[in-house]
Scaffold this active site. Structure first.
Site, mmCIF file in Angstrom:
data_model
loop_
_atom_site.group_PDB
_atom_site.id
_atom_site.type_symbol
_atom_site.label_atom_id
_atom_site.label_comp_id
_atom_site.label_asym_id
_atom_site.label_seq_id
_atom_site.Cartn_x
_atom_site.Cartn_y
_atom_site.Cartn_z
ATOM 1 N N LYS A 14 -2.611 20.011 46.022
ATOM 2 C CA LYS A 14 -3.297 20.115 47.141
ATOM 3 C C LYS A 14 -2.823 21.018 48.108
ATOM 4 O O LYS A 14 -1.518 20.870 48.361
ATOM 5 C CB LYS A 14 -3.328 18.757 47.802
ATOM 6 C CG LYS A 14 -3.633 18.646 49.394
ATOM 7 C CD LYS A 14 -3.741 17.505 50.149
ATOM 8 C CE LYS A 14 -3.896 17.478 51.383
ATOM 9 N NZ LYS A 14 -3.746 16.225 52.352
ATOM 10 N N THR A 49 -17.532 29.169 7.546
ATOM 11 C CA THR A 49 -17.115 30.355 7.191
ATOM 12 C C THR A 49 -16.250 30.463 5.887
ATOM 13 O O THR A 49 -16.756 31.379 5.148
ATOM 14 C CB THR A 49 -15.869 30.829 8.230
ATOM 15 O OG1 THR A 49 -16.542 30.602 9.691
ATOM 16 C CG2 THR A 49 -15.675 32.034 8.223
ATOM 17 N N HIS A 75 0.866 -1.222 0.085
ATOM 18 C CA HIS A 75 0.066 -0.080 0.056
ATOM 19 C C HIS A 75 0.968 1.390 -0.019
ATOM 20 O O HIS A 75 1.416 1.726 1.013
ATOM 21 C CB HIS A 75 -0.808 -0.046 1.328
ATOM 22 C CG HIS A 75 -2.054 -0.864 1.110
ATOM 23 N ND1 HIS A 75 -3.183 -0.734 0.719
ATOM 24 C CD2 HIS A 75 -2.030 -2.311 1.483
ATOM 25 C CE1 HIS A 75 -4.113 -1.726 0.897
ATOM 26 N NE2 HIS A 75 -3.216 -2.544 1.232
ATOM 27 N N GLU A 77 -0.100 4.259 -0.372
ATOM 28 C CA GLU A 77 -0.835 5.294 0.242
ATOM 29 C C GLU A 77 -0.969 5.480 1.718
ATOM 30 O O GLU A 77 -1.277 6.549 2.278
ATOM 31 C CB GLU A 77 -2.334 5.329 -0.358
ATOM 32 C CG GLU A 77 -3.135 4.086 0.764
ATOM 33 C CD GLU A 77 -3.169 2.939 -0.272
ATOM 34 O OE1 GLU A 77 -2.227 2.444 -0.594
ATOM 35 O OE2 GLU A 77 -3.974 2.117 -0.019
HETATM 36 N N1 GLN Z 1 -8.622 -9.619 0.268
HETATM 37 C C1 GLN Z 1 -7.259 -9.383 -0.354
HETATM 38 C C2 GLN Z 1 -6.111 -10.340 0.146
HETATM 39 O O1 GLN Z 1 -6.423 -10.415 1.446
HETATM 40 C C3 GLN Z 1 -6.883 -8.110 -0.866
HETATM 41 C C4 GLN Z 1 -6.446 -7.294 0.615
HETATM 42 C C5 GLN Z 1 -6.157 -5.923 0.352
HETATM 43 O O2 GLN Z 1 -6.653 -5.320 -0.710
HETATM 44 N N2 GLN Z 1 -5.728 -5.105 1.442
HETATM 45 O O3 GLN Z 1 -5.080 -10.479 -0.342
#
Ligand code: GLN
Length: 566
Positions: free
Chosen positions: A558, A250, A189, A191
């Site tokens: 205190k 705002t 990932h 991101e």
């Molecule tokens: N379900 C899929 C897996 O376990 C994808 C997981 C995901 O996209 N984080 O490999």
């Protein structure tokens, strides 16, 4: 103004190069869109089931997100196969990678022997020029990358036509690239911030491979949005909207003012449970400072009378405040509408301003599973009964950080732009037990001191939300050698990026002692102050050592406090 629709300038996805993120329901999908926006590349997210023939714009590239399903399940979600016919670059992330592989041959994805969750070292394979574009995703990145994985399935073999561009110990096909088409898939990932060079990788895809221009800035957005509002509302149309003094309302109000001047009518309702001097300050900032046409209605007595006697049920407080707010807003809206009708060159009030942000839109369209129906965003236009107002949502494409940047762009003062969120039911839900005028006074004064000290110490921007709550319990204290029996204030301050999980802010002891001393000395009716350190993300024991005041330890000395509560 129905016919004006055709003259309305197009929305951002037709003006700015756009990367389309198709969502398979991962909890990180919105982060892909955010990373792209942070790179000044416009991006929108749509559910994975989006029909390409119904798409109203042509994206520069497509990212397929992760998701909780397994592509080989009978009811697993899949993209419209037309995605692969569009001739634009595609990047699949985790489930997205598996979707690309599955699309090429359903035998390509299987359940792995073990799940892989957390850090992994990725080895990038360079192909030195055979087909140049296959190296483009990892261009300029190190050969060994620290990445974050979260998957149970894996590719059993490399899909036909693809080469391996990265591998990890558990995932031999952690990165693949098509030899002819600009299709890429990665098992990790990019991101999430745990993947160290995730953003440069996303930039490689969006800016270099897709060729998306990095021109999405609030400077570019503001002029176009003002034009859009003008076209939508027309030369005479009028808009009404509620403001709270918070950053979203705002910024939305200022944008409307820039677009249509006094044909935008802002209403602020003082519900009696606002912060100290808030109604007065908001009025000053919005009218004298920003020139917005604002009506402030002091309805504190009406709210406080209705709240009298409500003790144990915070939901009841919320309902009373919410419903009364709507009643009052509606009454005022009708008055303004009646007055507007008679005026010479102005049309009727047809629009209701709504401060919807992009995360609300994402929430309403995000893909919840093969059987789940996709919600449409609740239409609060129906809220103003009988007025048949249409919604205008000028911030609906923006994330919170973009709203702040836009606020600065529009000349809204810094301290308002960075203001902490404040709940609709206001102090009523920070006063535990019955809300009386005197309890409101105590809560307001204590909160004011806490926030003032936070600002003085320079912590305000680091903290996401801070407040003082008033507890319905009395403690014994010693003040001026006399025994006092007075109430307890609980302070709370959290740090969070998304308000879904939060960590306690780690104040120095000295700071908390100072706030405690000031509150006890200056607020009549309080003899003790606690720092309420319970966070939604419970600190582990090792983390706790850094939070001396976690979980409600007493910070009041205190005297005036005593060691025991009573
Ligand atoms: N379900 C899929 C897996 O376990 C994808 C997981 C995901 O996209 N984080 O490999």
């Amino acid at each position: 103004m129905a016919d004006s629709a055709t003259n309305v300038p197009p929305p951002p996805h037709t003006i700015f190069d756009t990367i389309l993120v198709l969502d398979f329901g991962s909890q990180y999908t919105h982060l892909i869109t955010r990373r792209l926006r942070e790179l000044n590349i416009y991006s929108e997210m749509l559910p994975c089931t989006q029909k390409i023939s119904e798409l109203s714009f042509k994206p520069k590239g497509i990212i397929l997100s992760g998701g909780p399903y397994s592509v080989y399940w009978d009811d697993a979600p899949h993209v419209d196969p037309a995605v692969f016919e569009m001739g634009v670059p595609i990047l699949g992330i985790c489930y997205g990678l598996q979707e690309i592989a599955w699309h090429s041959d359903q035998k390509n994805v299987v359940a792995g022997e073990k799940r892989e969750y957390g850090h992994a070292i990725l080895n990038v394979h360079k192909h030195s020029g055979k087909t140049a574009h296959v190296d483009a995703l990892f261009a300029g990145l190190e050969d060994d990358m620290d990445v974050w994985m979260s998957h149970g399935d894996k590719l059993s073999q490399r899909p036909a036509g693809f080469v391996t561009v990265a591998a990890s110990e558990n995932a031999p096909f952690a990165g693949i690239a098509h030899e002819e088409k600009e299709w890429f898939g990665i098992q990790f990932h990019p991101e999430v911030t745990h993947t160290k060079k995730g953003t440069p990788l996303i930039k490689n895809f969006a800016a270099n491979i897709c060729g998306a221009k990095q021109d999405w800035t609030m400077d570019a957005f503001v002029g176009k949005e003002i034009e859009r509002i003008r076209a939508l509302v027309g030369p005479k149309g009028q808009v009404i909207g509620a403001v709270s003094g918070g950053v979203d309302s705002t910024v939305a109000a200022k944008l409307m003012h820039e677009a249509i001047g006094d044909r935008f009518h802002a209403i602020m309702v003082d519900n009696g449970v606002l912060r100290l001097n808030e109604a007065k300050q908001v009025k000053e900032t919005l009218t004298a400072g920003l020139g917005i046409n604002l009506t402030v209605i002091d309805a504190s007595d009406r709210f406080l009378d209705l709240l009298a006697g409500v003790k144990d049920d915070p939901e009841k407080k919320r309902k009373i405040i919410g419903n009364t707010f709507i009643e009052i807003f509606q009454e005022k809206a009708k008055e303004i509408a009646a007055a507007a009708k008679g005026s010479a060159n102005e049309g009727e009030i047809e629009w209701l301003l709504q401060g919807t942000l992009y995360p609300d839109v994402i929430e309403s369209i995000s893909f919840k599973g093969p059987s789940a129906t996709i919600k449409t965003h609740h239409n609060v236009g129906g809220l103003l009964e009988g007025m048949h107002l249409k919604l205008i949502e000028p911030l609906r494409e923006l994330f919170k950080d973009e709203v702040r940047a836009l606020g600065t762009q529009l000349g809204i003062p810094e301290d308002l732009v960075w203001r902490h969120p404040f709940p609709g039911p206001g102090l009523a839900i920070r006063i535990i037990g019955e809300v009386t005028r005197d309890q409101v006074r105590i809560a307001q004064q204590a909160d004011h001191i806490f926030i003032e000290e936070i600002k003085k110490a320079g912590y305000y921007k680091q903290i996401s939300q801070a407040y003082a709550a008033l507890l319905p319990v009395k403690a014994v204290g010693v003040m001026g050698d006399k025994r006092v029996h007075a109430q307890v204030i609980a302070l709370r301050a959290v740090e969070t990026t998304d308000f879904m999980t939060a960590d306690v802010f780690d104040f120095p002891t000295k700071f908390l002692s100072k706030v405690s001393t000031r509150i006890v000395n200056e607020v009549d009716g309080v003899c003790r102050v606690l720092y309420e350190g319970k966070s939604s993300q419970q600190p582990t024991t090792s983390e706790l050592s850094g939070h001396e005041f976690a979980n409600g330890q007493i910070v009041t000395s205190k005297p005036p406090g005593t060691i025991e509560m009573e």
